[in-house]
Design an enzyme around this catalytic site. Sequence first.
Site, PDB file in Angstrom:
ATOM      1  N   ASN A  89      28.328  24.802  31.642  1.00 49.83           N
ATOM      2  CA  ASN A  89      29.195  26.019  31.210  1.00 49.83           C
ATOM      3  C   ASN A  89      28.389  26.941  30.480  1.00 49.83           C
ATOM      4  OD1 ASN A  89      31.209  24.643  32.353  1.00 49.83           O
ATOM      5  ND2 ASN A  89      31.678  23.368  30.145  1.00 49.83           N
ATOM      6  N   HIS A 122       6.687  16.603  48.427  1.00 51.05           N
ATOM      7  CA  HIS A 122       6.440  16.242  49.845  1.00 51.05           C
ATOM      8  C   HIS A 122       5.470  15.014  49.765  1.00 51.05           C
ATOM      9  CE1 HIS A 122       8.655  19.133  52.231  1.00 51.05           C
ATOM     10  NE2 HIS A 122       8.094  19.821  51.190  1.00 51.05           N
ATOM     11  N   ALA A 169       7.205  32.195  28.907  1.00 45.79           N
ATOM     12  CA  ALA A 169       6.958  32.771  30.228  1.00 45.79           C
ATOM     13  C   ALA A 169       5.631  32.290  30.803  1.00 45.79           C
ATOM     14  CB  ALA A 169       7.025  34.328  30.151  1.00 45.79           C
ATOM     15  N   LYS A 189       2.339  22.897  26.576  1.00 46.90           N
ATOM     16  CA  LYS A 189       2.056  21.995  25.562  1.00 46.90           C
ATOM     17  C   LYS A 189       3.002  22.565  24.435  1.00 46.90           C
ATOM     18  CE  LYS A 189      -2.754  20.757  26.318  1.00 46.90           C
ATOM     19  NZ  LYS A 189      -4.133  20.781  25.913  1.00 46.90           N
TER      20      LYS A 189
END
Length: 205
Positions: A89, A122, A169, A189
């Site tokens: 939510n 994969h 970021a 880290k």
Amino acid sequence: MEIAAKIKSNSKLKRLAHWSILIPNQARPRLWIKWFVNPFIHKRGKGSCIRRRTRLDVVPWNKFSLGQASTIEDFSAVNNGVGDVIIGNRTRIGLSNTIIGPVNIGNDVRLAQNVVLSGLNHNYAEIDSPIHEQGVSTKPIIIEDESWIGANVVILPGVTIGKHSIVAAASVVTKDIPKYTLAAGNPAKVLKKYNFETQEWEKLS
């Protein structure tokens, strides 16, 4: 359940069912699944919003849910083909995010732009066949409540981001991030942790 079991146990029926649901050589469901099946199977909370330019590649055999007052912004892609995608939510999935299940995102989470969460890897062990023919392995990604994931972050299969944590970021997250911490880097880290006694974010030595 008996019908599903019969289909799974019969390779011809399984291929036919798969063909009827997914467009051949693509990861997206056929329009009849998108329009007439998924709306009755997958859950959407009150006030939730999936922007028009979102690519929603969800199939009926795995779960997809979007919580109350949550948003998936334009140019994002969501795929539950190999694992459930659960979004809580008041959570916002930012522009151009990619979410491939199994992924469980909690409440009040913010994902910035170009974030990639993929619970899929994969398989590649065999050298005599293309990698795309060797199947996949999955480990769930968990983003706990109140977390903030910065732009261009990549989170790998099996990772848990603890409650109220920040991932800076451009980080690549390969291991779990504890709750109430700030992490950054490639690989990410932990750089800071919230101290409840001093009520401050403190750098870790």
